[in-house]
Design a protein around this motif. Sequence first.
Motif, PDB file in Angstrom:
ATOM      1  N   ASN A   1     -46.085  -6.475 -24.267  1.00 59.17           N
ATOM      2  CA  ASN A   1     -44.726  -7.060 -23.351  1.00 59.17           C
ATOM      3  C   ASN A   1     -43.414  -7.052 -24.033  1.00 59.17           C
ATOM      4  N   PRO A   2     -42.956  -5.901 -24.101  1.00 60.24           N
ATOM      5  CA  PRO A   2     -41.871  -5.700 -25.358  1.00 60.24           C
ATOM      6  C   PRO A   2     -39.973  -6.455 -24.569  1.00 60.24           C
ATOM      7  N   SER A   3     -39.346  -6.275 -25.102  1.00 64.05           N
ATOM      8  CA  SER A   3     -37.931  -6.915 -24.223  1.00 64.05           C
ATOM      9  C   SER A   3     -37.527  -5.266 -23.350  1.00 64.05           C
ATOM     10  N   PRO A   4     -36.477  -6.463 -22.421  1.00 65.34           N
ATOM     11  CA  PRO A   4     -36.433  -5.073 -21.306  1.00 65.34           C
ATOM     12  C   PRO A   4     -34.389  -4.474 -22.042  1.00 65.34           C
ATOM     13  N   ASP A   5     -34.290  -4.734 -23.540  1.00 67.83           N
ATOM     14  CA  ASP A   5     -33.628  -4.895 -23.782  1.00 67.83           C
ATOM     15  C   ASP A   5     -34.134  -4.340 -25.700  1.00 67.83           C
ATOM     16  N   GLN A   6     -34.817  -3.747 -26.172  1.00 66.07           N
ATOM     17  CA  GLN A   6     -35.128  -3.386 -26.581  1.00 66.07           C
ATOM     18  C   GLN A   6     -34.739  -2.097 -26.953  1.00 66.07           C
ATOM     19  N   VAL A   7     -34.450  -1.671 -28.172  1.00 66.35           N
ATOM     20  CA  VAL A   7     -33.726  -0.025 -28.401  1.00 66.35           C
ATOM     21  C   VAL A   7     -34.885   1.057 -28.788  1.00 66.35           C
ATOM     22  N   VAL A   8     -35.284   2.047 -27.640  1.00 66.03           N
ATOM     23  CA  VAL A   8     -36.369   2.648 -27.705  1.00 66.03           C
ATOM     24  C   VAL A   8     -36.200   4.185 -28.454  1.00 66.03           C
ATOM     25  N   CYS A   9     -36.234   5.116 -29.155  1.00 61.97           N
ATOM     26  CA  CYS A   9     -35.546   6.553 -29.214  1.00 61.97           C
ATOM     27  C   CYS A   9     -36.592   7.173 -28.778  1.00 61.97           C
ATOM     28  N   HIS A  10     -35.831   8.149 -28.256  1.00 54.32           N
ATOM     29  CA  HIS A  10     -37.002   9.311 -27.907  1.00 54.32           C
ATOM     30  C   HIS A  10     -36.343  10.744 -28.507  1.00 54.32           C
ATOM     31  N   TYR A  11     -36.673  11.910 -29.346  1.00 55.81           N
ATOM     32  CA  TYR A  11     -36.805  12.899 -30.475  1.00 55.81           C
ATOM     33  C   TYR A  11     -36.938  14.027 -29.337  1.00 55.81           C
ATOM     34  N   TYR A  12     -36.491  14.482 -28.615  1.00 59.60           N
ATOM     35  CA  TYR A  12     -36.234  15.976 -27.809  1.00 59.60           C
ATOM     36  C   TYR A  12     -36.175  17.007 -28.800  1.00 59.60           C
ATOM     37  N   TYR A  13     -36.590  18.571 -28.680  1.00 61.20           N
ATOM     38  CA  TYR A  13     -37.000  19.938 -29.435  1.00 61.20           C
ATOM     39  C   TYR A  13     -36.419  20.671 -28.515  1.00 61.20           C
ATOM     40  N   SER A  14     -35.357  21.821 -28.244  1.00 57.83           N
ATOM     41  CA  SER A  14     -35.294  22.902 -28.280  1.00 57.83           C
ATOM     42  C   SER A  14     -36.178  23.357 -28.047  1.00 57.83           C
ATOM     43  N   HIS A  15     -36.433  24.703 -27.186  1.00 58.52           N
ATOM     44  CA  HIS A  15     -37.341  25.922 -27.397  1.00 58.52           C
ATOM     45  C   HIS A  15     -36.790  26.343 -28.621  1.00 58.52           C
ATOM     46  N   GLY A  16     -37.713  27.021 -29.756  1.00 61.63           N
ATOM     47  CA  GLY A  16     -37.367  27.497 -29.772  1.00 61.63           C
ATOM     48  C   GLY A  16     -36.553  27.837 -31.223  1.00 61.63           C
ATOM     49  N   THR A  17     -35.876  25.867 -31.693  1.00 56.98           N
ATOM     50  CA  THR A  17     -35.473  25.396 -32.311  1.00 56.98           C
ATOM     51  C   THR A  17     -36.207  24.723 -33.549  1.00 56.98           C
ATOM     52  N   ILE A  18     -36.094  24.313 -35.078  1.00 57.78           N
ATOM     53  CA  ILE A  18     -36.414  23.370 -35.945  1.00 57.78           C
ATOM     54  C   ILE A  18     -36.069  22.184 -35.566  1.00 57.78           C
ATOM     55  N   VAL A  19     -35.025  21.917 -35.405  1.00 57.73           N
ATOM     56  CA  VAL A  19     -34.017  21.066 -35.538  1.00 57.73           C
ATOM     57  C   VAL A  19     -33.980  19.911 -34.071  1.00 57.73           C
ATOM     58  N   GLY A  20     -34.384  18.737 -33.374  1.00 52.79           N
ATOM     59  CA  GLY A  20     -33.704  18.242 -32.910  1.00 52.79           C
ATOM     60  C   GLY A  20     -32.962  17.509 -32.251  1.00 52.79           C
ATOM     61  N   HIS A  21     -33.232  16.542 -31.463  1.00 45.63           N
ATOM     62  CA  HIS A  21     -31.849  15.568 -31.360  1.00 45.63           C
ATOM     63  C   HIS A  21     -32.590  14.162 -31.146  1.00 45.63           C
ATOM     64  N   GLN A  22     -31.845  13.075 -30.939  1.00 49.22           N
ATOM     65  CA  GLN A  22     -32.740  11.832 -30.580  1.00 49.22           C
ATOM     66  C   GLN A  22     -32.094  11.448 -29.948  1.00 49.22           C
ATOM     67  N   ASP A  23     -32.458  10.573 -29.031  1.00 48.41           N
ATOM     68  CA  ASP A  23     -31.087   9.261 -28.191  1.00 48.41           C
ATOM     69  C   ASP A  23     -31.985   8.401 -27.911  1.00 48.41           C
ATOM     70  N   CYS A  24     -31.505   7.113 -28.264  1.00 47.58           N
ATOM     71  CA  CYS A  24     -31.584   5.630 -28.528  1.00 47.58           C
ATOM     72  C   CYS A  24     -30.871   5.264 -27.202  1.00 47.58           C
ATOM     73  N   GLU A  25     -31.506   4.723 -26.311  1.00 52.08           N
ATOM     74  CA  GLU A  25     -31.338   4.113 -25.420  1.00 52.08           C
ATOM     75  C   GLU A  25     -32.437   2.279 -25.645  1.00 52.08           C
ATOM     76  N   THR A  26     -32.374   1.616 -24.415  1.00 45.04           N
ATOM     77  CA  THR A  26     -33.013   0.164 -24.083  1.00 45.04           C
ATOM     78  C   THR A  26     -33.884   0.995 -23.219  1.00 45.04           C
ATOM     79  N   LEU A  27     -35.229  -0.180 -23.313  1.00 43.51           N
ATOM     80  CA  LEU A  27     -35.998  -0.029 -22.465  1.00 43.51           C
ATOM     81  C   LEU A  27     -35.463   0.841 -20.328  1.00 43.51           C
ATOM     82  N   ARG A  28     -35.328  -0.480 -20.316  1.00 40.74           N
ATOM     83  CA  ARG A  28     -34.360  -1.171 -19.010  1.00 40.74           C
ATOM     84  C   ARG A  28     -34.049   0.547 -18.610  1.00 40.74           C
TER      85      ARG A  28
END
Length: 86
Positions: free
Chosen positions: A34-61
């Motif tokens: 039961n984490p808080s809806p205001d907890q920040v969670v980061c998702h990492y995305y990697y584009s096809h053919g790239t080595i370095v991805g980018h990070q997208d940090c937002e709240t669970l809400r």
Amino acid sequence: MRILVLGLMAGMALSPIAAVAAESAAPNQAAATNPSPDQVVCHYYYSHGTIVGHQDCETLRYWAWRRHQLQENIREFQMRALLEKS
């Protein structure tokens, strides 16, 4: 026959230990699910053919809202496609 009896006795002797371990683990699992809806969670995305991805940090809400919006968009697209074929 002796091995069977000894095995059953050992199982009966260890069963209270397993029950205590299961009871002590249950409260910890409830707090973690039961984490808080205001907890920040980061998702990492990697584009096809790239080595370095980018990070997208937002709240669970926000992630829940975004998932709901994507599901609604897909549902609307499928309904339009279904109705246009008729």
